[in-house]
Structures are given as C-alpha cells and as structure tokens.
Design a protein around this motif. Structure first.
Motif, PDB file in Angstrom:
ATOM      1  N   LEU A  39       0.826  -1.213   0.000  1.00  0.00           N
ATOM      2  CA  LEU A  39       0.000   0.000   0.000  1.00  0.00           C
ATOM      3  C   LEU A  39       0.857   1.258   0.000  1.00  0.00           C
ATOM      4  CD1 LEU A  39      -2.722  -1.118   2.582  1.00  0.00           C
ATOM      5  CD2 LEU A  39      -2.954  -1.004   0.084  1.00  0.00           C
ATOM      6  N   TYR A  40       1.987   1.183   0.705  1.00  0.00           N
ATOM      7  CA  TYR A  40       2.917   2.306   0.775  1.00  0.00           C
ATOM      8  C   TYR A  40       3.507   2.606  -0.600  1.00  0.00           C
ATOM      9  CZ  TYR A  40       6.870   4.982   2.779  1.00  0.00           C
ATOM     10  OH  TYR A  40       7.787   5.949   3.117  1.00  0.00           O
ATOM     11  N   LEU A  41       3.911   1.567  -1.312  1.00  0.00           N
ATOM     12  CA  LEU A  41       4.486   1.758  -2.633  1.00  0.00           C
ATOM     13  C   LEU A  41       3.477   2.366  -3.596  1.00  0.00           C
ATOM     14  CD1 LEU A  41       6.473  -1.598  -3.038  1.00  0.00           C
ATOM     15  CD2 LEU A  41       7.411   0.673  -2.573  1.00  0.00           C
ATOM     16  N   MET A  42       2.198   2.031  -3.407  1.00  0.00           N
ATOM     17  CA  MET A  42       1.150   2.573  -4.276  1.00  0.00           C
ATOM     18  C   MET A  42       0.670   3.947  -3.836  1.00  0.00           C
ATOM     19  SD  MET A  42      -1.254  -0.723  -5.200  1.00  0.00           S
ATOM     20  CE  MET A  42      -1.552  -1.220  -3.504  1.00  0.00           C
ATOM     21  N   ASP A  43       1.231   4.443  -2.720  1.00  0.00           N
ATOM     22  CA  ASP A  43       0.778   5.706  -2.122  1.00  0.00           C
ATOM     23  C   ASP A  43      -0.681   5.646  -1.686  1.00  0.00           C
ATOM     24  OD1 ASP A  43       3.204   7.136  -2.329  1.00  0.00           O
ATOM     25  OD2 ASP A  43       2.806   7.579  -4.434  1.00  0.00           O
ATOM     26  N   ALA A  44      -1.158   4.433  -1.390  1.00  0.00           N
ATOM     27  CA  ALA A  44      -2.533   4.261  -0.933  1.00  0.00           C
ATOM     28  C   ALA A  44      -2.640   4.424   0.575  1.00  0.00           C
ATOM     29  CB  ALA A  44      -3.061   2.889  -1.344  1.00  0.00           C
ATOM     30  N   TRP A  45      -1.548   4.173   1.281  1.00  0.00           N
ATOM     31  CA  TRP A  45      -1.526   4.312   2.736  1.00  0.00           C
ATOM     32  C   TRP A  45      -0.087   4.567   3.167  1.00  0.00           C
ATOM     33  CZ3 TRP A  45       0.191   0.887   6.896  1.00  0.00           C
ATOM     34  CH2 TRP A  45      -0.226   1.323   8.168  1.00  0.00           C
ATOM     35  N   ARG A  46       0.141   5.612   3.938  1.00  0.00           N
ATOM     36  CA  ARG A  46       1.501   6.042   4.270  1.00  0.00           C
ATOM     37  C   ARG A  46       1.890   5.698   5.703  1.00  0.00           C
ATOM     38  NH1 ARG A  46       4.639   7.198   0.214  1.00  0.00           N
ATOM     39  NH2 ARG A  46       5.811   8.665   1.521  1.00  0.00           N
ATOM     40  N   GLY A  47       1.283   4.644   6.241  1.00  0.00           N
ATOM     41  CA  GLY A  47       1.557   4.300   7.633  1.00  0.00           C
ATOM     42  C   GLY A  47       3.013   3.991   7.912  1.00  0.00           C
ATOM     43  N   LEU A  48       3.719   3.389   6.950  1.00  0.00           N
ATOM     44  CA  LEU A  48       5.116   3.051   7.179  1.00  0.00           C
ATOM     45  C   LEU A  48       6.001   4.286   7.309  1.00  0.00           C
ATOM     46  CD1 LEU A  48       5.831  -0.074   4.934  1.00  0.00           C
ATOM     47  CD2 LEU A  48       5.384   0.039   7.383  1.00  0.00           C
ATOM     48  N   ALA A  49       5.508   5.432   6.831  1.00  0.00           N
ATOM     49  CA  ALA A  49       6.287   6.657   6.975  1.00  0.00           C
ATOM     50  C   ALA A  49       6.490   6.993   8.448  1.00  0.00           C
ATOM     51  CB  ALA A  49       5.589   7.813   6.256  1.00  0.00           C
ATOM     52  N   ARG A  85       7.017   6.806 -12.024  1.00  0.00           N
ATOM     53  CA  ARG A  85       5.701   7.010 -12.624  1.00  0.00           C
ATOM     54  C   ARG A  85       4.656   6.193 -11.861  1.00  0.00           C
ATOM     55  NH1 ARG A  85       6.077   5.508 -18.702  1.00  0.00           N
ATOM     56  NH2 ARG A  85       3.887   6.135 -18.595  1.00  0.00           N
ATOM     57  N   ARG A  86       3.466   6.739 -11.779  1.00  0.00           N
ATOM     58  CA  ARG A  86       2.422   6.105 -10.974  1.00  0.00           C
ATOM     59  C   ARG A  86       2.098   4.685 -11.426  1.00  0.00           C
ATOM     60  NH1 ARG A  86      -0.892   6.884  -7.047  1.00  0.00           N
ATOM     61  NH2 ARG A  86      -3.016   6.087  -7.032  1.00  0.00           N
ATOM     62  N   PRO A  87       1.971   4.377 -12.723  1.00  0.00           N
ATOM     63  CA  PRO A  87       1.689   2.990 -13.108  1.00  0.00           C
ATOM     64  C   PRO A  87       2.757   2.012 -12.619  1.00  0.00           C
ATOM     65  CG  PRO A  87       1.292   4.470 -14.957  1.00  0.00           C
ATOM     66  CD  PRO A  87       1.962   5.283 -13.904  1.00  0.00           C
ATOM     67  N   VAL A  88       4.013   2.434 -12.625  1.00  0.00           N
ATOM     68  CA  VAL A  88       5.085   1.554 -12.156  1.00  0.00           C
ATOM     69  C   VAL A  88       4.958   1.322 -10.652  1.00  0.00           C
ATOM     70  CG1 VAL A  88       7.590   1.304 -11.893  1.00  0.00           C
ATOM     71  CG2 VAL A  88       6.646   2.275 -13.993  1.00  0.00           C
ATOM     72  N   ARG A  89       4.673   2.388  -9.917  1.00  0.00           N
ATOM     73  CA  ARG A  89       4.528   2.256  -8.464  1.00  0.00           C
ATOM     74  C   ARG A  89       3.329   1.373  -8.118  1.00  0.00           C
ATOM     75  NH1 ARG A  89       7.556   5.514  -5.242  1.00  0.00           N
ATOM     76  NH2 ARG A  89       6.115   5.058  -3.543  1.00  0.00           N
ATOM     77  N   ILE A  90       2.245   1.520  -8.836  1.00  0.00           N
ATOM     78  CA  ILE A  90       1.056   0.707  -8.562  1.00  0.00           C
ATOM     79  C   ILE A  90       1.341  -0.765  -8.868  1.00  0.00           C
ATOM     80  CG2 ILE A  90      -1.286   0.206  -9.338  1.00  0.00           C
ATOM     81  CD1 ILE A  90      -1.749   3.192  -9.608  1.00  0.00           C
ATOM     82  N   LEU A 117       2.314  -6.198  -6.560  1.00  0.00           N
ATOM     83  CA  LEU A 117       3.093  -7.427  -6.443  1.00  0.00           C
ATOM     84  C   LEU A 117       3.411  -7.732  -4.982  1.00  0.00           C
ATOM     85  CD1 LEU A 117       4.679  -9.765  -7.706  1.00  0.00           C
ATOM     86  CD2 LEU A 117       6.632  -8.213  -7.927  1.00  0.00           C
ATOM     87  N   VAL A 118       3.896  -6.714  -4.269  1.00  0.00           N
ATOM     88  CA  VAL A 118       4.228  -6.912  -2.852  1.00  0.00           C
ATOM     89  C   VAL A 118       2.966  -7.176  -2.044  1.00  0.00           C
ATOM     90  CG1 VAL A 118       5.266  -5.845  -0.808  1.00  0.00           C
ATOM     91  CG2 VAL A 118       6.291  -5.478  -3.056  1.00  0.00           C
ATOM     92  N   LEU A 119       1.909  -6.444  -2.341  1.00  0.00           N
ATOM     93  CA  LEU A 119       0.639  -6.653  -1.666  1.00  0.00           C
ATOM     94  C   LEU A 119       0.150  -8.083  -1.863  1.00  0.00           C
ATOM     95  CD1 LEU A 119      -1.818  -5.390  -0.145  1.00  0.00           C
ATOM     96  CD2 LEU A 119      -2.755  -4.827  -2.391  1.00  0.00           C
ATOM     97  N   GLY A 120       0.329  -8.614  -3.065  1.00  0.00           N
ATOM     98  CA  GLY A 120      -0.084  -9.985  -3.347  1.00  0.00           C
ATOM     99  C   GLY A 120       0.645 -10.993  -2.483  1.00  0.00           C
TER     100      GLY A 120
END
Length: 255
Positions: free
Chosen positions: A114-124, A215-220, A225-228
């Motif tokens: 989620l962090y890599l996708m910028d969907a949730w920044r809790g790890l920050a 780029r956003r598509p690469v981050r998503i 992949l990691v989320l999976g």
C-alpha cells in the motif's frame, strides 16, 4: 532454507526498489558524477558516449556505484543475521510468538504494498521513529565526503543501509522469522540483490531512470506485487492449511 524460497524476497526487493529511488537516488546520482552534486542532465553513460576520453572516469564511477551497493547489501545481511539470531536464541520458539510473528510479517508486506502505491503512508511513521538510530549513524558520514574513491563509497553504503526505511523493516521482520542468523542474512541478501538492478541503473543512467520508475503505473504495479505476497501469506495463515504450489510464493514459512 533453499534457494527457491529466497525468490519471493528477491521479487519484493525488485518491486520495492521504486521506493529505493526516492531514498537513495540522490546519493547514487552523486556517485555517478564523481562524488559531487547530482546533475539530472548528465547521466554517466551519456558523458562517456559524448566524450570517449572519459572512459576511465566511467570505469571509476562504475566501481564506486558497485562498492556503494555492495556495502549497502552487506549492511542488510548483518541486520538480517542479527534479526534471525533472535529466533535462534529462543525468543521466537513459543508457538504463539511464531504465529504472531508470521501474521505481523505478512501484514507488514501488505502495508509495504500500500505504501508503494501511495494508498496508505503508515510506514512513513515507522521510518520517522527509526530516525533515532539514524541520528547516531549520520555523523559517521562526514569524513567520507566527497565519495571520490570506491573505498569511501563502500563505507557510505555500509552506513546508508541503516537509514530508516519501512521497506527494509518489512524485510527484516521476515528475516527474523527464518530461525537463524544464517537464514536471516540469506533472506536480506536476496532482498538486497532485488534492489540492485534499479540502483545500478540509477548510478549509470542518472535521473532518466528515476523519472520512469517513479511514474504512478510503475509504483502501482510494484505495490500490487508486494501486496499480493502479503495477502497470500495472510490467506495461508487464516486457513491454517497448505496452498499447494502457491506455498512457494509465500515470503515467510508457516510456523
């Protein structure tokens, strides 16, 4: 632990390296330009092509980039050995702690995705807490600047591996679940090698690669992949049963 079980950690490092670009891109760019301030318009390969007389400089820069990344990966392995030794010393021998650790390791992978996708920044917030350690390490970098030799770059990489990073923390938690210092070090080595292609590319291609990888598509795609991996591990934990061939994709072994 066999080599096949390390492949998922390599892939986590490879996918997570889009985050490494933000954390390490500046310092790798400085290495590629002779230890000075990064110049986004002058990737080292472009310099060498434009000026063949600077091939020696290219070789020196490549050595520095390799040395920096070597030091960084060795620091990951040391941290992994320390984390894995916790289990080897008996701290995770209780079944309840093993199960809790397994859940937490996979939840951290979900958080990282989620962090890599910028969907949730809790790890920050976790990275901010780690600044307590980094404040003690940072003064050691001053005598190593500028990074004008491979030896200095190696030392900087060894210290930079301790920079607070939520992605590294996620990998370390997985390393801790491996049960021994050797397995923990191997886990972090696989993770570090996964980050290597992108950071080597940064050192040789400059910020052109950085722009593409951020780029956003690469981050998503990387985050998914990691989320999976994390969701697959949680599914395995929730069911308490084998998933067949999918077990090979689980980052941590079920307790």
């Amino acid at each position: 632990m066999n080599a096949l079980s390390l492949v998922p950690m390599f892939l986590v490092g490879l996918a997570g390296s889009v985050h490494c670009i933000g954390m390490c891109g500046g310092i790798v760019g400085a290495l590629s330009l002779g230890g000075g301030a990064p110049d986004p318009t002058r990737p080292v390969i472009a310099i060498a092509v434009a000026r063949p007389a600077l091939q020696t400089t290219l070789q020196t820069n490549v050595l520095r980039v390799l040395a920096y990344n070597g030091g960084r990966i060795v620091s990951y392995m040391l941290a992994g050995a320390l984390a894995g030794s916790l289990a080897g010393a008996g701290m995770l021998h209780l079944a309840s702690l093993q199960v809790a650790g397994y859940w937490l390791a996979n939840l951290m992978l979900v958080a990282l995705g989620l962090y890599l996708m910028d969907a949730w920044r809790g790890l920050a917030h976790l990275e901010a807490a780690g600044n307590v350690v980094w404040r003690r390490v940072r003064p050691l970098l001053k005598p190593l600047m500028p990074m004008d030799t491979p030896l200095k770059a190696l030392a900087v990489g060894g210290l930079w591996g301790w920079v607070p990073c939520g992605m590294v923390y996620s990998a370390l938690l997985t390393a801790m679940m491996q049960g021994s210092a050797l397995n923990g070090a191997a886990t972090m080595a696989a993770f570090g090698l996964g980050t290597l292609p992108t950071l080597l590319g940064m050192g040789l291609l400059g910020t052109r690669l950085r722009t593409q990888m951020q780029r956003r598509p690469v981050r998503i795609a990387s985050g998914l992949l990691v989320l999976g991996f994390g969701l697959l591990g949680l599914l395995r934990a929730a069911n308490g049963v084998s998933l067949g061939w999918l077990d090979a994709l689980c980052v941590t072994g079920h307790p």
